[in-house]
Design an enzyme around this catalytic site. Structure first.
Site, PDB file in Angstrom:
ATOM      1  N   ARG A   1       2.540   0.706  -5.638  1.00 39.38           N
ATOM      2  CA  ARG A   1       2.595  -0.049  -4.380  1.00 39.38           C
ATOM      3  C   ARG A   1       1.345  -0.898  -4.152  1.00 39.38           C
ATOM      4  O   ARG A   1       1.229  -1.589  -3.130  1.00 39.38           O
ATOM      5  CB  ARG A   1       2.768   0.912  -3.200  1.00 39.38           C
ATOM      6  CG  ARG A   1       4.005   1.775  -3.306  1.00 39.38           C
ATOM      7  CD  ARG A   1       4.062   2.757  -2.176  1.00 39.38           C
ATOM      8  NE  ARG A   1       4.335   2.107  -0.912  1.00 39.38           N
ATOM      9  CZ  ARG A   1       5.529   1.841  -0.439  1.00 39.38           C
ATOM     10  NH1 ARG A   1       6.594   2.184  -1.127  1.00 39.38           N
ATOM     11  NH2 ARG A   1       5.687   1.252   0.719  1.00 39.38           N
TER      12      ARG A   1
ATOM     13  N   GLU B   1      14.662 -14.696 -15.661  1.00 36.80           N
ATOM     14  CA  GLU B   1      14.170 -13.323 -15.773  1.00 36.80           C
ATOM     15  C   GLU B   1      13.281 -13.164 -17.019  1.00 36.80           C
ATOM     16  O   GLU B   1      12.237 -12.517 -16.958  1.00 36.80           O
ATOM     17  CB  GLU B   1      15.354 -12.346 -15.802  1.00 36.80           C
ATOM     18  CG  GLU B   1      14.965 -10.885 -15.954  1.00 36.80           C
ATOM     19  CD  GLU B   1      14.047 -10.343 -14.861  1.00 36.80           C
ATOM     20  OE1 GLU B   1      13.829 -11.028 -13.841  1.00 36.80           O
ATOM     21  OE2 GLU B   1      13.508  -9.239 -15.053  1.00 36.80           O
TER      22      GLU B   1
ATOM     23  N   CYS C   1       0.820  -1.204   0.000  1.00 38.22           N
ATOM     24  CA  CYS C   1       0.000   0.000   0.000  1.00 38.22           C
ATOM     25  C   CYS C   1       0.858   1.260   0.000  1.00 38.22           C
ATOM     26  O   CYS C   1       2.030   1.229   0.326  1.00 38.22           O
ATOM     27  CB  CYS C   1      -0.936   0.062   1.199  1.00 38.22           C
ATOM     28  SG  CYS C   1      -1.820  -1.450   1.482  1.00 38.22           S
TER      29      CYS C   1
ATOM     30  N   LYS D   1       4.838  -3.111  -6.957  1.00 35.05           N
ATOM     31  CA  LYS D   1       6.254  -2.935  -7.241  1.00 35.05           C
ATOM     32  C   LYS D   1       7.116  -3.138  -6.004  1.00 35.05           C
ATOM     33  O   LYS D   1       8.194  -3.698  -6.058  1.00 35.05           O
ATOM     34  CB  LYS D   1       6.496  -1.541  -7.810  1.00 35.05           C
ATOM     35  CG  LYS D   1       7.927  -1.364  -8.248  1.00 35.05           C
ATOM     36  CD  LYS D   1       8.077  -0.309  -9.281  1.00 35.05           C
ATOM     37  CE  LYS D   1       9.457  -0.339  -9.879  1.00 35.05           C
ATOM     38  NZ  LYS D   1       9.699  -1.536 -10.703  1.00 35.05           N
TER      39      LYS D   1
ATOM     40  N   TRP E   1      -3.077  -2.577  -1.493  1.00 37.37           N
ATOM     41  CA  TRP E   1      -2.783  -3.918  -1.999  1.00 37.37           C
ATOM     42  C   TRP E   1      -3.226  -4.846  -0.871  1.00 37.37           C
ATOM     43  O   TRP E   1      -2.597  -4.909   0.180  1.00 37.37           O
ATOM     44  CB  TRP E   1      -1.295  -4.067  -2.279  1.00 37.37           C
ATOM     45  CG  TRP E   1      -0.947  -5.338  -3.008  1.00 37.37           C
ATOM     46  CD1 TRP E   1      -0.952  -5.538  -4.358  1.00 37.37           C
ATOM     47  CD2 TRP E   1      -0.506  -6.564  -2.436  1.00 37.37           C
ATOM     48  NE1 TRP E   1      -0.546  -6.818  -4.650  1.00 37.37           N
ATOM     49  CE2 TRP E   1      -0.274  -7.475  -3.490  1.00 37.37           C
ATOM     50  CE3 TRP E   1      -0.296  -7.008  -1.115  1.00 37.37           C
ATOM     51  CZ2 TRP E   1       0.164  -8.770  -3.282  1.00 37.37           C
ATOM     52  CZ3 TRP E   1       0.137  -8.305  -0.914  1.00 37.37           C
ATOM     53  CH2 TRP E   1       0.368  -9.183  -1.994  1.00 37.37           C
TER      54      TRP E   1
ATOM     55  N   ASN F   1       0.014   1.559   5.913  1.00 35.15           N
ATOM     56  CA  ASN F   1       0.825   0.703   5.044  1.00 35.15           C
ATOM     57  C   ASN F   1       1.554  -0.289   5.943  1.00 35.15           C
ATOM     58  O   ASN F   1       2.216   0.129   6.891  1.00 35.15           O
ATOM     59  CB  ASN F   1       1.822   1.569   4.261  1.00 35.15           C
ATOM     60  CG  ASN F   1       2.948   0.759   3.619  1.00 35.15           C
ATOM     61  OD1 ASN F   1       4.076   1.188   3.565  1.00 35.15           O
ATOM     62  ND2 ASN F   1       2.636  -0.430   3.156  1.00 35.15           N
ATOM     63  N   GLY F   2       1.435  -1.582   5.651  1.00 35.09           N
ATOM     64  CA  GLY F   2       2.132  -2.585   6.459  1.00 35.09           C
ATOM     65  C   GLY F   2       1.181  -3.670   6.922  1.00 35.09           C
ATOM     66  O   GLY F   2       0.092  -3.842   6.364  1.00 35.09           O
TER      67      GLY F   2
ATOM     68  N   HIS G   1      13.563 -34.467 -16.907  1.00 39.38           N
ATOM     69  CA  HIS G   1      13.214 -35.181 -15.666  1.00 39.38           C
ATOM     70  C   HIS G   1      11.793 -34.821 -15.232  1.00 39.38           C
ATOM     71  O   HIS G   1      11.544 -34.535 -14.063  1.00 39.38           O
ATOM     72  CB  HIS G   1      14.234 -34.866 -14.574  1.00 39.38           C
ATOM     73  CG  HIS G   1      15.605 -35.334 -14.919  1.00 39.38           C
ATOM     74  ND1 HIS G   1      15.965 -36.660 -14.910  1.00 39.38           N
ATOM     75  CD2 HIS G   1      16.702 -34.657 -15.344  1.00 39.38           C
ATOM     76  CE1 HIS G   1      17.217 -36.780 -15.289  1.00 39.38           C
ATOM     77  NE2 HIS G   1      17.694 -35.581 -15.566  1.00 39.38           N
TER      78      HIS G   1
ATOM     79  N   LYS H   1       9.398 -12.016 -16.698  1.00 40.54           N
ATOM     80  CA  LYS H   1       8.901 -10.811 -17.380  1.00 40.54           C
ATOM     81  C   LYS H   1       7.676 -11.154 -18.208  1.00 40.54           C
ATOM     82  O   LYS H   1       6.672 -10.462 -18.170  1.00 40.54           O
ATOM     83  CB  LYS H   1      10.032 -10.288 -18.261  1.00 40.54           C
ATOM     84  CG  LYS H   1      10.302  -8.837 -18.354  1.00 40.54           C
ATOM     85  CD  LYS H   1      10.306  -8.000 -17.129  1.00 40.54           C
ATOM     86  CE  LYS H   1      10.822  -8.581 -15.864  1.00 40.54           C
ATOM     87  NZ  LYS H   1      10.689  -7.876 -14.657  1.00 40.54           N
TER      88      LYS H   1
ATOM     89  N   GLU I   1       4.580 -12.071 -15.944  1.00 44.66           N
ATOM     90  CA  GLU I   1       3.988 -11.035 -15.100  1.00 44.66           C
ATOM     91  C   GLU I   1       3.251  -9.971 -15.909  1.00 44.66           C
ATOM     92  O   GLU I   1       2.259  -9.445 -15.433  1.00 44.66           O
ATOM     93  CB  GLU I   1       4.987 -10.427 -14.098  1.00 44.66           C
ATOM     94  CG  GLU I   1       6.129  -9.654 -14.645  1.00 44.66           C
ATOM     95  CD  GLU I   1       7.110  -9.177 -13.546  1.00 44.66           C
ATOM     96  OE1 GLU I   1       6.751  -9.111 -12.371  1.00 44.66           O
ATOM     97  OE2 GLU I   1       8.259  -8.869 -13.915  1.00 44.66           O
TER      98      GLU I   1
HETATM   99  C1  G6P Z   1       8.222  -7.180  -6.705  1.00 42.49           C
HETATM  100  C2  G6P Z   1       8.367  -6.510  -8.054  1.00 42.49           C
HETATM  101  C3  G6P Z   1       9.581  -7.079  -8.789  1.00 42.49           C
HETATM  102  C4  G6P Z   1      10.816  -6.932  -7.942  1.00 42.49           C
HETATM  103  C5  G6P Z   1      10.645  -7.550  -6.558  1.00 42.49           C
HETATM  104  C6  G6P Z   1      11.769  -7.156  -5.623  1.00 42.49           C
HETATM  105  O1  G6P Z   1       7.867  -8.507  -6.852  1.00 42.49           O
HETATM  106  O2  G6P Z   1       7.189  -6.692  -8.810  1.00 42.49           O
HETATM  107  O3  G6P Z   1       9.753  -6.397 -10.025  1.00 42.49           O
HETATM  108  O4  G6P Z   1      11.896  -7.547  -8.585  1.00 42.49           O
HETATM  109  O5  G6P Z   1       9.434  -7.075  -5.949  1.00 42.49           O
HETATM  110  O6  G6P Z   1      11.713  -5.779  -5.374  1.00 42.49           O
HETATM  111  P1  G6P Z   1      12.960  -4.940  -4.935  1.00 42.49           P
HETATM  112  O7  G6P Z   1      12.452  -3.535  -4.756  1.00 42.49           O
HETATM  113  O8  G6P Z   1      13.441  -5.530  -3.641  1.00 42.49           O
HETATM  114  O9  G6P Z   1      13.977  -5.044  -6.011  1.00 42.49           O
END
Ligand code: G6P
Length: 580
Positions: free
Chosen positions: A27, A458, A2, A575, A75, A99-100, A481, A462, A465
């Site tokens: 957030r 990665e 949040c 994020k 969130w 937030n938290g 396997h 990508k 997501e």
């Molecule tokens: C979330 C984001 C990712 C990010 C991860 C870690 O899952 O959607 O894109 O890699 O958090 O975030 P940070 O701020 O610790 O890199």
């Protein structure tokens, strides 16, 4: 998670709060709300969905005249995303946003219910409001000090009290800053939310209380006044402009060549500016999501340089029984520097070893609490799916690996890299065509070995997501396997094969899936006879991932675009994951 923002000044808070929320939307964005306050009324307006819905609602309501307000983008953690669970929450004289996570919310709720409190939501936040209200008997600071002792967990709260026209805030573990403008003050989870109004801010410490009234602000801890320096952020508001792009994700990918160039120039002839990791015999690398996958690239590069490396996601590392050997360095990778699990892993590591933060946000908890820090200097990253920050994390790891093991072509290749990256990204027509071949599929696999496996992870993350296509990455040799049973006619398999030493092995694994019907997309340096391929220039091994992953980011983007997805704000994601 949040995002929260509070305003007290001379203006009407509506536009400031909405603009702030739009900048905090990364957030979390399942519901949002504001509370406005004047001497007579507290007006609360909430809505489910994005901030734009809330904005519409505010535009259609008669708002009270005021210059004090708080707002929230959510969130969901406790209770589904609906209007009654959306913040702000009001209990008695107290209205707040949070937030938290309040970890003892269940126990407190039961206790308060026995005392006659009726709750209107399933949230832990309403419990916090009820606790403060319980202790409020005319002195808010006293009430907040008592509440801090009772509430367990992580929280940043912006609070209004019916009886006065002050803005209150407290924080414990969740980020919160105080913005200092001209005759106006802000509290917010992230400086980005207030850059339009001020770049001056104060970092609030653990368990500190801030009270803002008409004369200014006061920070206290345990009833004692705390003096804190006013800092000035280097970020500018332009960082949040789309600059003509349709999405932040594309804008941020396109920034990569310049950012790589800047960061490379900063360090390449000044390697001593980087921490001397040569003195450590063991390295642990920790991160979440893409930061972890950047770490996987780092592990391969450090191991090739002869250093023992252990790697784990932060949510596991924090609870595992880690055996710390002498001379261990723990590297924490995080764009935001506020990911809850990474913070917990860092605090554990800090007790046993030196720690190194590879972060983007300088004022963040991880940047402040590690022994060393290296900033990736990505600027503000807005799209939820990270692109440029990931790449710069990899660049720092690559520079550290070069420090461990200087080799011949590195400097020369690094100088060429930004231009090569630009050429790679300029081929938008090519990525669009590839996206056409992929976007109708429901399952995609990525395979690779060693660093190519790290790249696969990665690339796969990508894609899933932002496009919601199911996608998985496997070590190329492991596919048979079990997972190979999922390969059917037309299943798309990306094979990442940039590492010359094991390239042929990966190609053999690709042939195994092709003979079971898979449709191959080859990614490597050598031209091959497959119809779909991404050929990237061969460069120094320590830099090669930086010239591969951006192509996969482009494919993910165009596939998501074709599928009509909300690219910058994929569903269910956030994020900055500030809860466990
Ligand atoms: C979330 C984001 C990712 C990010 C991860 C870690 O899952 O959607 O894109 O890699 O958090 O975030 P940070 O701020 O610790 O890199």
């Amino acid at each position: 998670m949040c995002g929260i923002i509070g305003y007290k000044g001379k203006k009407h808070p509506k536009d400031i709060l909405i603009n702030g929320l739009k900048n905090l939307e990364y957030r979390g964005y399942d519901s949002a709300g504001v509370a406005l306050k004047n001497d007579d009324t507290i007006q609360i307006i909430k809505s489910v969905g994005k901030i734009s819905h809330l904005e519409e609602k505010l535009n259609n309501e008669k708002l009270i005249d005021c210059n004090l307000g708080i707002a929230h983008t959510r969130w969901a953690t406790h209770g589904e995303p609906n209007e009654s669970n959306a913040h702000p929450h009001r209990v008695g004289k107290i209205t707040l946003v949070h937030n938290g996570i309040i970890e003892n919310a269940g126990v407190l709720r039961e206790q308060l219910q026995k005392e006659g409190v009726k709750f209107n939501s399933n949230t832990d936040t309403e419990v916090a409001a009820a606790i403060i209200n319980k202790y409020y008997t005319g002195d808010m600071e006293k009430a907040l000090n008592k509440a801090i002792k009772e509430i367990k967990g992580s929280y940043a709260l912006a609070i209004l009290c019916e009886d006065d026209d002050k803005l209150y805030a407290i924080r414990c573990e969740s980020p919160l800053i105080l913005g200092v403008g001209k005759d106006e003050y802000f509290v917010t989870s992230d400086i980005g939310a207030i850059l339009k109004y001020t770049r001056d801010y104060v970092l609030l410490g653990e368990n500190e209380i801030v009270v803002i009234d008409n004369k200014g602000y006061k920070i206290t801890k345990d009833n004692k006044v705390v003096k804190r320096e006013v800092l000035t952020s280097k970020l500018t508001n332009e960082a949040t402009d789309l600059c003509g792009y349709d999405h932040y994700m594309m804008k941020e990918i396109m920034e990569e060549p310049v950012l790589v160039d800047n960061l490379a120039n900063k360090y390449i002839h000044n390697l001593k500016k980087l921490p001397d990791i040569k003195k450590y015999q063991h390295i642990h690398i920790i991160g979440c999501g893409s930061a972890y996958y950047a770490g996987m690239v780092g592990k391969n590069l450090f191991e090739d340089a002869g250093v023992e490396v252990e790697i784990d996601v932060a949510s596991e590392y924090r609870y595992r029984n880690i055996i710390y050997k002498p001379n261990t360095l723990v590297i924490l990778i995080s764009q935001s520097g506020e990911t809850a699990d990474t913070i917990a892993a860092m605090r554990k590591a800090n007790e046993h070893a030196d720690t190194l933060a590879i972060v983007n946000v300088d004022a963040s908890t991880i940047a402040r609490e590690c022994t060393y820090k290296v900033l990736i200097e990505a600027g503000r990253e807005v799209a939820v799916a990270t692109t440029k920050a990931y790449l710069l994390q990899v660049l720092i790891l690559s520079l550290l690996a070069y420090r461990l093991d200087p080799d011949g072509t590195y400097v020369e290749d690094l100088k060429k890299l930004p231009q090569q990256l630009k050429v790679l990204l300029d081929k938008t027509g090519f990525y669009k065509k590839l996206a056409d071949a992929i976007y109708k599929h429901e399952d995609v696999f990525f395979i690779g070995r060693k660093v190519d496996y790290a790249i696969s992870m990665e690339g796969s993350l990508k894609l899933k997501e932002v496009s919601y296509i199911h996608s998985d990455a496997y070590q190329a040799g492991e596919l048979k396997h079990g997972t190979i049973s999922l390969i059917k006619d037309g299943t798309i398999v990306f094979a990442i094969a940039t590492d010359d030493d094991i390239r042929d092995k990966t190609i053999s694994n690709l042939e195994e899936v092709i003979s079971r019907g898979a449709y191959p997309i080859y990614v490597g340096n050598e031209d091959v006879a497959y119809d779909h391929k991404i050929i990237v220039p061969r460069i120094n091994k320590k830099l090669q991932p930086i010239l591969v992953v951006p192509a996969l980011q482009m494919i993910a983007y165009f596939v998501a675009l074709k599928r009509g997805c909300d690219i910058d704000k994929p569903k269910n994601l956030a994020k900055s994951v500030t809860v466990e």
